[in-house]
Motif scaffolding. Structure first.
Motif, PDB file in Angstrom:
ATOM      1  N   LEU A   1       0.825  -1.211   0.000  1.00  0.00           N
ATOM      2  CA  LEU A   1       0.000   0.000   0.000  1.00  0.00           C
ATOM      3  C   LEU A   1       0.860   1.262   0.000  1.00  0.00           C
ATOM      4  N   THR A   2       1.977   1.209   0.712  1.00  0.00           N
ATOM      5  CA  THR A   2       2.916   2.347   0.705  1.00  0.00           C
ATOM      6  C   THR A   2       3.473   2.566  -0.694  1.00  0.00           C
TER       7      THR A   2
ATOM      8  N   CYS B   1       2.062   1.684  -3.563  1.00  0.00           N
ATOM      9  CA  CYS B   1       0.985   2.198  -4.425  1.00  0.00           C
ATOM     10  C   CYS B   1       0.755   3.691  -4.193  1.00  0.00           C
ATOM     11  N   THR B   2       0.793   4.104  -2.928  1.00  0.00           N
ATOM     12  CA  THR B   2       0.595   5.523  -2.589  1.00  0.00           C
ATOM     13  C   THR B   2       1.711   6.379  -3.177  1.00  0.00           C
ATOM     14  N   CYS B   3       2.954   5.918  -3.022  1.00  0.00           N
ATOM     15  CA  CYS B   3       4.098   6.671  -3.566  1.00  0.00           C
ATOM     16  C   CYS B   3       4.057   6.701  -5.092  1.00  0.00           C
ATOM     17  N   TYR B   4       3.684   5.584  -5.698  1.00  0.00           N
ATOM     18  CA  TYR B   4       3.597   5.498  -7.168  1.00  0.00           C
ATOM     19  C   TYR B   4       2.554   6.487  -7.682  1.00  0.00           C
TER      20      TYR B   4
ATOM     21  N   LEU C   1      12.607   3.739  -2.625  1.00  0.00           N
ATOM     22  CA  LEU C   1      12.776   2.944  -1.411  1.00  0.00           C
ATOM     23  C   LEU C   1      11.676   1.890  -1.261  1.00  0.00           C
ATOM     24  N   SER C   2      10.425   2.309  -1.525  1.00  0.00           N
ATOM     25  CA  SER C   2       9.303   1.376  -1.383  1.00  0.00           C
ATOM     26  C   SER C   2       9.375   0.273  -2.444  1.00  0.00           C
ATOM     27  N   THR C   3       9.910   0.599  -3.634  1.00  0.00           N
ATOM     28  CA  THR C   3      10.079  -0.417  -4.679  1.00  0.00           C
ATOM     29  C   THR C   3      11.120  -1.457  -4.272  1.00  0.00           C
ATOM     30  N   VAL C   4      12.231  -0.979  -3.717  1.00  0.00           N
ATOM     31  CA  VAL C   4      13.287  -1.891  -3.247  1.00  0.00           C
ATOM     32  C   VAL C   4      12.754  -2.787  -2.130  1.00  0.00           C
ATOM     33  N   LYS C   5      11.992  -2.189  -1.200  1.00  0.00           N
ATOM     34  CA  LYS C   5      11.410  -2.960  -0.096  1.00  0.00           C
ATOM     35  C   LYS C   5      10.410  -3.985  -0.612  1.00  0.00           C
ATOM     36  N   LEU C   6       9.599  -3.576  -1.587  1.00  0.00           N
ATOM     37  CA  LEU C   6       8.604  -4.476  -2.174  1.00  0.00           C
ATOM     38  C   LEU C   6       9.270  -5.698  -2.795  1.00  0.00           C
ATOM     39  N   LYS C   7      10.350  -5.467  -3.550  1.00  0.00           N
ATOM     40  CA  LYS C   7      11.053  -6.560  -4.225  1.00  0.00           C
ATOM     41  C   LYS C   7      11.763  -7.484  -3.241  1.00  0.00           C
ATOM     42  N   SER C   8      12.210  -6.925  -2.126  1.00  0.00           N
ATOM     43  CA  SER C   8      12.939  -7.735  -1.146  1.00  0.00           C
ATOM     44  C   SER C   8      12.001  -8.597  -0.298  1.00  0.00           C
ATOM     45  N   LEU C   9      10.760  -8.175  -0.114  1.00  0.00           N
ATOM     46  CA  LEU C   9       9.824  -8.883   0.752  1.00  0.00           C
ATOM     47  C   LEU C   9       8.941  -9.883   0.010  1.00  0.00           C
TER      48      LEU C   9
END
Length: 296
Positions: free
Chosen positions: A10-11, A13-16, A233-241
């Motif tokens: 959700l973070t 999507c909001t940033c995107y 940052l949120s993209t990197v976190k998304l890919k790592s999780l």
């Protein structure tokens, strides 16, 4: 863990959504069409925030060897092409049109995997590539707001995106992390765009910009830089999780949400043919998400 993944998704999507809408506002409503300066500002803010995050211990940047940095240089050149051409295209095209063309980069990646790496490609992925290509190919003939300059830069953008992702996938594991790569991209972009601002004429044209001293422009530019950093940052976190399939699903959801809201906020003439092309592109990406989830 599931709640954490949902919050990260959700973070993202909001940033995107916020990043695309802010950039579109600056480029199309305020008409700040000086890409070397606008993208130079965004990468400068991103680089500074990433450096500060590193110093505070919030992000990890590894000291890389000179060979790693020099080998990554072609990817950084492509990154500059992505943001420069993307900025010019987005200033001329509606967000749904831009995203439909942007998705054709996946066709380039699929073609490279099939033809050069001889990887097995699922029928769903082949159908996805065909739908994405058909949607982008039909759009110029059915877009009532057709702008040849916008489409030209969108094509440059998608080729740079495709080539960048191919280089990224072929990179040696553990040589450079996603954060390391982005840090190098930021540093290289700031230097190259600063140098390019003179020969492109952006540096001397910007004093004529009518909103140069307006708070709306200053606030939007600051927001664009910060949002771009948060999106990274949120993209990197998304890919790592998440697994690739889950990550692709969140990216697809973010694109659908952004495209839908942009139609309400910005002027776009929708005809049945245009809507058909956009829906075909959406179907193509949905099939891509399905193939990623099956593969994972």
């Amino acid at each position: 863990m599931c709640v954490r993944r949902c919050l990260v998704g959700l973070t993202f999507c909001t940033c995107y959504l916020a990043s695309y809408l802010t950039n579109k506002y600056v480029l199309s409503v305020l008409k700040f069409t000086y890409p070397t300066l606008f993208q130079g500002w965004q990468t400068l803010i991103g680089g500074l925030l990433l450096h500060v995050s590193w110093k505070l211990g919030w992000a990890e940047i590894n000291s890389s060897s000179r060979s790693d940095v020099s080998t990554w240089l072609p990817a950084s050149v492509l990154y500059v092409g992505i943001i420069y051409a993307g900025s010019r295209a987005l200033s001329k095209l509606a967000i749904p049109v831009f995203l439909t063309l942007h998705n054709v980069a996946e066709v380039i990646i699929c073609g490279h995997q099939k033809c050069f790496r001889k990887e097995k490609t699922s029928p769903a992925k082949i159908c996805s590539a065909l739908f994405l290509l058909a949607a982008a190919g039909c759009l110029p003939f059915n877009d009532s707001q057709f702008d040849p300059d916008g489409y030209f830069w969108a094509v440059i953008h998608l080729f740079c995106v495709g080539a960048y992702k191919i280089l990224q996938k072929s990179w040696r594991p553990n040589a450079l992390s996603d954060i390391d790569q982005q840090y190098l991209n930021y540093m290289f972009s700031v230097v190259l765009l600063a140098v390019a601002s003179h020969p492109t004429g952006d540096l001397f044209s910007v004093p004529d910009f009518p909103f140069l001293y307006f708070y709306r422009f200053h606030g939007s530019c600051c927001a664009s830089g910060i949002l771009g950093f948060l999106l990274m940052l949120s993209t990197v976190k998304l890919k790592s999780l998440m697994a690739p399939g889950q990550c692709a699903a969140w990216i697809f959801f973010a694109k659908v949400l952004t495209a839908g809201l942009s139609i309400l906020l910005f002027d776009m003439i929708l005809t049945s043919a245009t809507v058909g092309c956009l829906l075909l592109g959406g179907l193509g990406e949905a099939l891509l998400v399905f193939s990623e989830q099956k593969g994972s």
